[in-house]
Scaffold this active site. Sequence first.
Site, PDB file in Angstrom:
ATOM      1  CG  ASN A  50      -0.541  -5.840  10.274  1.00 40.33           C
ATOM      2  OD1 ASN A  50      -1.734  -5.270  10.203  1.00 40.33           O
ATOM      3  ND2 ASN A  50       0.566  -5.224  10.257  1.00 40.33           N
ATOM      4  CG  ASP A 107       1.771  -8.436   7.068  1.00 36.44           C
ATOM      5  OD1 ASP A 107       2.316  -8.962   8.170  1.00 36.44           O
ATOM      6  OD2 ASP A 107       1.601  -7.251   6.965  1.00 36.44           O
ATOM      7  CG  HIS A 126      -7.221  -9.752  13.079  1.00 33.82           C
ATOM      8  ND1 HIS A 126      -6.998  -8.407  12.984  1.00 33.82           N
ATOM      9  CD2 HIS A 126      -8.305 -10.044  14.271  1.00 33.82           C
ATOM     10  CE1 HIS A 126      -7.877  -7.880  13.767  1.00 33.82           C
ATOM     11  NE2 HIS A 126      -8.782  -8.625  14.548  1.00 33.82           N
ATOM     12  CB  CYS A 169      -9.753 -28.691   3.703  1.00 30.60           C
ATOM     13  SG  CYS A 169     -11.205 -29.530   3.438  1.00 30.60           S
ATOM     14  CB  CYS A 203     -11.872 -34.174   0.905  1.00 31.92           C
ATOM     15  SG  CYS A 203     -12.068 -32.347   1.399  1.00 31.92           S
TER      16      CYS A 203
HETATM   17  P1  NAD Z   1      -5.861   0.116  10.664  1.00 29.26           P
HETATM   18  O1  NAD Z   1      -6.963   0.636  11.654  1.00 29.26           O
HETATM   19  O2  NAD Z   1      -4.769  -0.802  11.359  1.00 29.26           O
HETATM   20  O3  NAD Z   1      -5.340   1.686  10.239  1.00 29.26           O
HETATM   21  C1  NAD Z   1      -4.280   1.841   9.416  1.00 29.26           C
HETATM   22  C2  NAD Z   1      -3.649   2.912   9.977  1.00 29.26           C
HETATM   23  O4  NAD Z   1      -2.112   3.155   9.481  1.00 29.26           O
HETATM   24  C3  NAD Z   1      -4.064   4.278   9.742  1.00 29.26           C
HETATM   25  O5  NAD Z   1      -3.976   5.046  11.153  1.00 29.26           O
HETATM   26  C4  NAD Z   1      -2.995   5.000   8.885  1.00 29.26           C
HETATM   27  O6  NAD Z   1      -2.775   6.501   9.341  1.00 29.26           O
HETATM   28  C5  NAD Z   1      -1.544   4.211   9.295  1.00 29.26           C
HETATM   29  N1  NAD Z   1      -0.523   4.284   8.288  1.00 29.26           N
HETATM   30  C6  NAD Z   1      -0.439   4.580   6.873  1.00 29.26           C
HETATM   31  N2  NAD Z   1       0.631   4.527   6.357  1.00 29.26           N
HETATM   32  C7  NAD Z   1       1.616   4.276   7.611  1.00 29.26           C
HETATM   33  C8  NAD Z   1       2.977   4.160   7.708  1.00 29.26           C
HETATM   34  N3  NAD Z   1       3.737   3.895   6.635  1.00 29.26           N
HETATM   35  N4  NAD Z   1       3.490   3.858   8.946  1.00 29.26           N
HETATM   36  C9  NAD Z   1       2.689   3.971  10.141  1.00 29.26           C
HETATM   37  N5  NAD Z   1       1.226   4.008   9.894  1.00 29.26           N
HETATM   38  C10 NAD Z   1       0.759   4.118   8.793  1.00 29.26           C
HETATM   39  O7  NAD Z   1      -6.205  -0.565   9.278  1.00 29.26           O
HETATM   40  P2  NAD Z   1      -7.233  -0.738   8.340  1.00 29.26           P
HETATM   41  O8  NAD Z   1      -6.506  -0.754   6.999  1.00 29.26           O
HETATM   42  O9  NAD Z   1      -8.490  -0.372   8.525  1.00 29.26           O
HETATM   43  O10 NAD Z   1      -7.370  -2.354   8.467  1.00 29.26           O
HETATM   44  C11 NAD Z   1      -8.104  -3.159   9.522  1.00 29.26           C
HETATM   45  C12 NAD Z   1      -7.766  -4.509   9.661  1.00 29.26           C
HETATM   46  O11 NAD Z   1      -7.241  -5.280   8.518  1.00 29.26           O
HETATM   47  C13 NAD Z   1      -6.594  -4.398  10.855  1.00 29.26           C
HETATM   48  O12 NAD Z   1      -7.092  -5.592  11.471  1.00 29.26           O
HETATM   49  C14 NAD Z   1      -5.744  -4.648   9.833  1.00 29.26           C
HETATM   50  O13 NAD Z   1      -4.334  -5.317  10.465  1.00 29.26           O
HETATM   51  C15 NAD Z   1      -6.006  -5.745   8.800  1.00 29.26           C
HETATM   52  N6  NAD Z   1      -5.218  -5.454   7.599  1.00 29.26           N
HETATM   53  C16 NAD Z   1      -3.980  -6.069   7.604  1.00 29.26           C
HETATM   54  C17 NAD Z   1      -3.195  -6.095   6.607  1.00 29.26           C
HETATM   55  C18 NAD Z   1      -1.587  -6.644   6.660  1.00 29.26           C
HETATM   56  O14 NAD Z   1      -1.586  -7.922   7.173  1.00 29.26           O
HETATM   57  N7  NAD Z   1      -0.675  -6.145   6.108  1.00 29.26           N
HETATM   58  C19 NAD Z   1      -3.264  -4.890   5.663  1.00 29.26           C
HETATM   59  C20 NAD Z   1      -4.461  -4.277   5.745  1.00 29.26           C
HETATM   60  C21 NAD Z   1      -5.339  -4.656   6.548  1.00 29.26           C
HETATM   61 ZN    ZN Z   2     -10.232 -31.379   2.340  1.00 25.93          ZN
END
Ligand code: NAD
Ligand code: ZN
Length: 251
Positions: A104, A106, A121, A129, A153
Amino acid sequence: MYTDADILRLARDIVSARKVVALSGAGMSVESGIPTFRGKGGLWEKYDPEEYGHITTLRHHPERAWIMLKEMQEAILPAKPNAGHYALAELEAMGLLSSIITQNVDGLHHVAGNKNVIEFHGNLQTTSCMDCGFQQPSADVPLDPLPPRCPKCRGPVKPDAVFFGEAIPVDALTRSHHEAQSCDLMLVIGTEAVVYPAASMPEIARSAGATVVEINPSRTPLTHFVSSYIIQGPAGEVLSKVVAEVKKLKG
Ligand code: NAD
Ligand code: ZN
């Protein structure tokens, strides 16, 4: 769904483990109001990530990349940790969680109080910048008009997250390999774990003899082949119940 027996089983496994490591993905933050990308209504239904989230697009068509980044920031920047983030912070504070490897961007594990967080990530909380390196909180970057420019800049700016076409930070990779290889219990929370290198972490742990436990409302490709068992429920709800049981066991 899951039962009380599942919760107790995981609580016991955590208490008796020598070293516990968590791997978290987008599902971890769903209860904080941040949608997953691939899920229904997720960003990736609207934008092709390999195009909009590619470093080349950011360099050559920043206005296009920033359309998606703006939506991501609007979802992520105001979000607060949920009960699951806080439960993991409690586990670490009790000495029962070695580290969290997260995909994540976030920053919510840090906000919840976890100290040992490996961000595969990077993070969307700050923006730098691409020309002069000036860094500022992403919340301070004006998003109208797009694309934003460096206040020093006028160069192009980029959130400090890893884009498609960019390498995973070597330090994060090395540390997470070490953590996966040396744990005897890995919690895989809210991730399909299909994207390399995160995908290899549960396999590394399993091959090294660890128990791998998923927490996810849906089954994933790992469920059959890698996981020892799955607790099929939302991360915030499940983790807070598990930590409540852990506290009872520790008396
Ligand atoms: P992913 O492969 O990480 O899968 C999401 C998973 O979350 C699914 O298996 C789903 O079943 C599960 N899920 C849904 N609700 C849930 C809950 N309440 N509790 C537990 N599990 C739950 O995700 P993606 O969306 O394909 O993301 C791809 C990339 O983007 C990853 O690197 C991810 O970390 C990033 N991303 C980050 C954020 C963030 O920072 N919050 C948000 C979206 C995507
Ligand atoms: Zn700059």
